[in-house]
Write a protein that holds these residues in place. Structure first.
Motif, PDB file in Angstrom:
ATOM      1  N   LYS A   1       0.927  -1.152   0.140  1.00  6.99           N
ATOM      2  CA  LYS A   1       0.031  -0.103   0.077  1.00  6.99           C
ATOM      3  C   LYS A   1       0.811   1.221   0.048  1.00  6.99           C
ATOM      4  N   LYS A   2       0.392   2.178  -0.683  1.00  8.98           N
ATOM      5  CA  LYS A   2       1.282   3.426  -0.731  1.00  8.98           C
ATOM      6  C   LYS A   2       0.826   4.231   0.431  1.00  8.98           C
ATOM      7  N   ILE A   3      -0.361   4.211   1.124  1.00 11.74           N
ATOM      8  CA  ILE A   3      -0.726   4.674   2.166  1.00 11.74           C
ATOM      9  C   ILE A   3      -1.212   3.773   3.196  1.00 11.74           C
ATOM     10  N   PRO A   4      -0.466   3.921   4.650  1.00 13.05           N
ATOM     11  CA  PRO A   4      -0.759   2.919   5.500  1.00 13.05           C
ATOM     12  C   PRO A   4      -2.079   2.990   6.211  1.00 13.05           C
ATOM     13  N   THR A   5      -2.605   1.728   6.463  1.00  8.85           N
ATOM     14  CA  THR A   5      -3.996   1.733   6.913  1.00  8.85           C
ATOM     15  C   THR A   5      -4.033   0.265   7.655  1.00  8.85           C
ATOM     16  N   PHE A   6      -4.891   0.296   8.620  1.00  6.37           N
ATOM     17  CA  PHE A   6      -5.090  -0.996   9.152  1.00  6.37           C
ATOM     18  C   PHE A   6      -5.829  -2.086   8.525  1.00  6.37           C
ATOM     19  N   ARG A   7      -6.495  -1.453   7.367  1.00  5.30           N
ATOM     20  CA  ARG A   7      -7.466  -2.344   6.505  1.00  5.30           C
ATOM     21  C   ARG A   7      -6.336  -3.100   5.837  1.00  5.30           C
ATOM     22  N   ILE A   8      -6.466  -4.430   5.655  1.00  8.12           N
ATOM     23  CA  ILE A   8      -5.729  -5.273   4.906  1.00  8.12           C
ATOM     24  C   ILE A   8      -6.431  -5.970   3.501  1.00  8.12           C
ATOM     25  N   ALA A   9      -7.738  -6.255   3.806  1.00  8.07           N
ATOM     26  CA  ALA A   9      -8.321  -6.993   2.830  1.00  8.07           C
ATOM     27  C   ALA A   9      -9.315  -6.139   1.879  1.00  8.07           C
ATOM     28  N   PHE A  10      -9.194  -6.228   0.646  1.00  6.35           N
ATOM     29  CA  PHE A  10      -9.830  -5.377  -0.487  1.00  6.35           C
ATOM     30  C   PHE A  10     -10.628  -6.497  -1.383  1.00  6.35           C
ATOM     31  N   LYS A  11     -11.708  -5.751  -2.357  1.00  2.07           N
ATOM     32  CA  LYS A  11     -12.406  -6.662  -3.156  1.00  2.07           C
ATOM     33  C   LYS A  11     -11.415  -6.743  -4.352  1.00  2.07           C
ATOM     34  N   ASN A  12     -11.704  -7.888  -5.118  1.00  3.97           N
ATOM     35  CA  ASN A  12     -11.117  -8.009  -6.400  1.00  3.97           C
ATOM     36  C   ASN A  12     -11.568  -6.998  -7.466  1.00  3.97           C
TER      37      ASN A  12
ATOM     38  N   LYS B   1      -6.984   4.656  -3.536  1.00  3.05           N
ATOM     39  CA  LYS B   1      -6.274   5.367  -2.300  1.00  3.05           C
ATOM     40  C   LYS B   1      -4.999   4.673  -1.798  1.00  3.05           C
ATOM     41  N   TYR B   2      -5.385   3.600  -1.127  1.00  2.00           N
ATOM     42  CA  TYR B   2      -4.238   2.853  -0.430  1.00  2.00           C
ATOM     43  C   TYR B   2      -3.234   1.931  -1.589  1.00  2.00           C
TER      44      TYR B   2
END
Length: 89
Positions: A26-37, A62-63
């Motif tokens: 990720k280019k921007i840190p976040t606690f979210r790790i799972a994204f949709k395909n 964004k991330y």
């Protein structure tokens, strides 16, 4: 511990029933790790941003790519990046 703030993934379901995860930095840190395909989402078929179902893709952009700002411009930039990525696969 902070390394996982920069790691994300999305799940790809294969035709034969096998699935696997695609990991990215990720280019921007976040606690979210799972994204949709994103490649499977029909919302990418639209070339312009509209609010119905597209916000999750903008979060991904964004991330994954660090794209922020005007939603329409981010949509166009991310759509172009994803289109190039999908052609390379």
């Amino acid at each position: 511990m902070t390394a996982w703030l920069y790691c994300g993934y999305y799940r790809v379901d294969a035709i034969e029933g096998e699935s696997h995860n695609v990991y990215f930095i990720k280019k921007i840190p976040t606690f979210r790790i799972a994204f949709k395909n994103t490649a499977k989402m029909e919302v990418w078929q639209r070339k312009t941003y509209s609010n119905d179902g597209a916000d999750e893709l903008l979060e991904y952009c964004k991330y994954r790519y660090g794209l922020v700002g005007d939603k329409s411009k981010v949509w166009q930039q991310c759509n172009a990046i994803e289109d190039i990525t999908l052609r390379d696969d």
